[in-house]
Design an enzyme around this catalytic site. Sequence first.
Site, PDB file in Angstrom:
ATOM      1  N   LYS A 243     -10.997  -2.792   2.265  1.00 27.75           N
ATOM      2  CA  LYS A 243     -10.215  -3.957   2.693  1.00 27.75           C
ATOM      3  C   LYS A 243     -10.108  -4.097   4.207  1.00 27.75           C
ATOM      4  CE  LYS A 243      -7.596  -4.522  -1.559  1.00 27.75           C
ATOM      5  NZ  LYS A 243      -6.295  -4.728  -2.182  1.00 27.75           N
TER       6      LYS A 243
ATOM      7  N   ASP B 285      -3.619 -10.818  -1.603  1.00 27.88           N
ATOM      8  CA  ASP B 285      -2.651  -9.843  -2.154  1.00 27.88           C
ATOM      9  C   ASP B 285      -1.257 -10.244  -1.680  1.00 27.88           C
ATOM     10  OD1 ASP B 285      -4.496  -8.173  -3.376  1.00 27.88           O
ATOM     11  OD2 ASP B 285      -4.810  -6.989  -1.565  1.00 27.88           O
TER      12      ASP B 285
END
Length: 288
Positions: A71, A107
């Site tokens: 990420k 997210d």
Amino acid sequence: MEINGHTRLCGVIGNPVEHTLSPTIHNSLAKKQGHDLVYVPFHVEKEYLAEAIKGAYGLNILGMNVTVPYKSDVISSLRAIDASAERIGAINTLVRMEGGYKGYNTDFLGLYRAMCSEGIKLEGEKIVLLGAGGAARAAAFLCAEKGAERVYLLNRSIDKAQKLAEEVNNAFDRQCIQPMETTDYEKLPDQKMLAVQSTSVGLHPDTEKAVIEDKEFFKNIHTAYDLIYKPEETKFMRLVKEAGGEAYNGLKMLLYQGIIAYELWNQVEVSEETAKEVYELMKERVRI
Ligand code: ATR
């Protein structure tokens, strides 16, 4: 569905990716929305990450999700980056644009949509945030951005809590996050608070553990959001409920991070009715 000459491809890059629920989310969304789109997992080794992103663009892949452990690593391969995602320093969604991919952090957006759907409010709240790892980052930035009054950031390793608190406080130019050692929870103010559980303690298969187990702590938690979704009810959630609070697991965060990515790729809005149907499918998958 029939794969044909018009079928578009999306996928998730990670290592490991074999247990991902994302294909369930996106392939069922494509079916329900009537889109000619297939979503597959891509197991990528670290040394091939940059080439994988470049190759995906060359292959006209519409969009990608990025999961653990890439990420942050993926940032150097992007053409552009969304402002919130840049601040958080983590990307989980790549959206195709002229000359490359733009990175987003759905997210963070997904956690917010999940909390809103459960009626959880952050503005003006006092919050106990447990954990200072990757999952906690999105939650810490979200709480600050949405105007939490105070966030007590509790972590086993105080240095990580201090670093994250400093980053968030600097980004928003206010002392919103207060780092603490988890064992110091007795020093929290004696008032009702929202708890966001973002450590990995209690995650399947080690389900008989919670990051704090003292019943006194739970008396002051009016609502808890646990980012873990397997098991369906974590020990932390159970302790909150036993003390009279409400508790939710992280499956809706996973659902909405997927829905927001899907919306970005396809420029559509997914209805709440469709979201609910996909959520039911995810619940079945998670129980397996
Ligand atoms: P994730 O991406 O799921 O957030 P991570 O970045 O490895 O995973 O972070 C895991 C979090 O759970 C950290 O806050 C970690 O605490 P440390 O920073 O002290 O390592 C926390 N954690 C993991 N195991 C723990 C344990 N047994 N007790 C307390 N905290 C724990």
